[in-house]
Scaffold this motif. Structure first.
Motif, PDB file in Angstrom:
ATOM      1  N   ARG A  88    -133.699  21.822  52.448  1.00 23.34           N
ATOM      2  CA  ARG A  88    -134.902  21.231  51.865  1.00 23.34           C
ATOM      3  C   ARG A  88    -134.651  20.721  50.457  1.00 23.34           C
ATOM      4  NH1 ARG A  88    -139.530  25.433  52.776  1.00 23.34           N
ATOM      5  NH2 ARG A  88    -137.934  26.827  53.549  1.00 23.34           N
ATOM      6  N   VAL A  89    -133.827  21.442  49.705  1.00 27.28           N
ATOM      7  CA  VAL A  89    -133.510  20.989  48.343  1.00 27.28           C
ATOM      8  C   VAL A  89    -132.756  19.670  48.401  1.00 27.28           C
ATOM      9  CG1 VAL A  89    -132.199  21.539  46.263  1.00 27.28           C
ATOM     10  CG2 VAL A  89    -133.516  23.312  47.404  1.00 27.28           C
ATOM     11  N   VAL A  90    -131.841  19.539  49.343  1.00 30.25           N
ATOM     12  CA  VAL A  90    -131.086  18.296  49.493  1.00 30.25           C
ATOM     13  C   VAL A  90    -132.036  17.141  49.790  1.00 30.25           C
ATOM     14  CG1 VAL A  90    -129.405  17.074  50.951  1.00 30.25           C
ATOM     15  CG2 VAL A  90    -128.946  19.407  50.214  1.00 30.25           C
ATOM     16  N   TYR A  91    -132.942  17.349  50.710  1.00 28.62           N
ATOM     17  CA  TYR A  91    -133.880  16.278  51.081  1.00 28.62           C
ATOM     18  C   TYR A  91    -134.813  15.917  49.943  1.00 28.62           C
ATOM     19  CZ  TYR A  91    -132.356  17.224  55.863  1.00 28.62           C
ATOM     20  OH  TYR A  91    -131.611  17.400  56.995  1.00 28.62           O
ATOM     21  N   ARG A  92    -135.175  16.889  49.129  1.00 26.59           N
ATOM     22  CA  ARG A  92    -136.091  16.613  48.022  1.00 26.59           C
ATOM     23  C   ARG A  92    -135.405  15.945  46.840  1.00 26.59           C
ATOM     24  NH1 ARG A  92    -140.316  21.657  47.658  1.00 26.59           N
ATOM     25  NH2 ARG A  92    -141.056  21.466  49.791  1.00 26.59           N
ATOM     26  N   THR A  93    -134.128  16.223  46.619  1.00 28.39           N
ATOM     27  CA  THR A  93    -133.444  15.659  45.451  1.00 28.39           C
ATOM     28  C   THR A  93    -132.700  14.361  45.745  1.00 28.39           C
ATOM     29  OG1 THR A  93    -131.540  17.081  45.850  1.00 28.39           O
ATOM     30  CG2 THR A  93    -133.181  17.859  44.267  1.00 28.39           C
ATOM     31  N   ARG A  94    -132.423  14.087  47.004  1.00 28.45           N
ATOM     32  CA  ARG A  94    -131.658  12.881  47.348  1.00 28.45           C
ATOM     33  C   ARG A  94    -132.295  11.590  46.816  1.00 28.45           C
ATOM     34  NH1 ARG A  94    -130.323  13.242  52.916  1.00 28.45           N
ATOM     35  NH2 ARG A  94    -128.482  14.347  52.258  1.00 28.45           N
ATOM     36  N   PRO A  95    -133.607  11.408  46.881  1.00 26.10           N
ATOM     37  CA  PRO A  95    -134.170  10.152  46.357  1.00 26.10           C
ATOM     38  C   PRO A  95    -133.942   9.946  44.863  1.00 26.10           C
ATOM     39  CG  PRO A  95    -135.775  11.299  47.719  1.00 26.10           C
ATOM     40  CD  PRO A  95    -134.607  12.230  47.527  1.00 26.10           C
ATOM     41  N   TYR A  96    -133.592  10.990  44.129  1.00 24.06           N
ATOM     42  CA  TYR A  96    -133.441  10.894  42.680  1.00 24.06           C
ATOM     43  C   TYR A  96    -131.991  10.872  42.214  1.00 24.06           C
ATOM     44  CZ  TYR A  96    -138.279  12.257  43.188  1.00 24.06           C
ATOM     45  OH  TYR A  96    -139.592  12.307  43.575  1.00 24.06           O
ATOM     46  N   GLU A  97    -131.030  10.919  43.142  1.00 23.86           N
ATOM     47  CA  GLU A  97    -129.628  10.962  42.731  1.00 23.86           C
ATOM     48  C   GLU A  97    -129.198   9.622  42.143  1.00 23.86           C
ATOM     49  OE1 GLU A  97    -127.084  11.918  46.037  1.00 23.86           O
ATOM     50  OE2 GLU A  97    -127.893  10.325  47.247  1.00 23.86           O
ATOM     51  N   LYS A  98    -128.400   9.676  41.085  1.00 24.52           N
ATOM     52  CA  LYS A  98    -127.908   8.464  40.437  1.00 24.52           C
ATOM     53  C   LYS A  98    -126.705   7.895  41.177  1.00 24.52           C
ATOM     54  CE  LYS A  98    -129.484   9.326  35.754  1.00 24.52           C
ATOM     55  NZ  LYS A  98    -129.090   9.460  34.349  1.00 24.52           N
ATOM     56  N   GLU A  99    -125.831   8.789  41.639  1.00 24.89           N
ATOM     57  CA  GLU A  99    -124.633   8.360  42.359  1.00 24.89           C
ATOM     58  C   GLU A  99    -124.794   8.730  43.828  1.00 24.89           C
ATOM     59  OE1 GLU A  99    -121.083   9.949  40.610  1.00 24.89           O
ATOM     60  OE2 GLU A  99    -121.925   9.739  38.603  1.00 24.89           O
ATOM     61  N   PRO A 100    -124.719   7.759  44.735  1.00 19.25           N
ATOM     62  CA  PRO A 100    -124.858   8.064  46.162  1.00 19.25           C
ATOM     63  C   PRO A 100    -123.849   9.117  46.612  1.00 19.25           C
ATOM     64  CG  PRO A 100    -124.903   5.697  45.806  1.00 19.25           C
ATOM     65  CD  PRO A 100    -124.518   6.342  44.496  1.00 19.25           C
ATOM     66  N   GLY A 101    -124.335  10.126  47.287  1.00 20.03           N
ATOM     67  CA  GLY A 101    -123.464  11.185  47.794  1.00 20.03           C
ATOM     68  C   GLY A 101    -123.323  12.382  46.875  1.00 20.03           C
ATOM     69  N   SER A 102    -123.846  12.311  45.657  1.00 18.83           N
ATOM     70  CA  SER A 102    -123.669  13.415  44.716  1.00 18.83           C
ATOM     71  C   SER A 102    -124.440  14.662  45.149  1.00 18.83           C
ATOM     72  CB  SER A 102    -124.076  13.002  43.308  1.00 18.83           C
ATOM     73  OG  SER A 102    -125.437  12.629  43.260  1.00 18.83           O
ATOM     74  N   VAL A 103    -125.592  14.483  45.759  1.00 21.25           N
ATOM     75  CA  VAL A 103    -126.363  15.636  46.233  1.00 21.25           C
ATOM     76  C   VAL A 103    -125.611  16.343  47.351  1.00 21.25           C
ATOM     77  CG1 VAL A 103    -128.488  16.332  47.410  1.00 21.25           C
ATOM     78  CG2 VAL A 103    -128.603  14.726  45.532  1.00 21.25           C
TER      79      VAL A 103
END
Length: 41
Positions: free
Chosen positions: A2-17
């Motif tokens: 759930r944390v991954v799904y919630r933070t993915r829209p805010y990541e600056k670099e694709p794949g960092s989450v």
């Protein structure tokens, strides 16, 4: 996850989450298979 799904829209670099999640998942697996909670000791 759930944390991954919630933070993915805010990541600056694709794949960092995903990379951070995998790092901590492996750390947890290593600590638990070693017989304890490594960060708690």
């Amino acid at each position: 996850m759930r944390v991954v799904y919630r933070t993915r829209p805010y990541e600056k670099e694709p794949g960092s989450v995903n990379a951070l999640h995998e790092k901590w998942k492996q750390r947890c697996i290593a600590d638990l298979t070693a017989g304890g909670l490594g960060m708690m000791q």
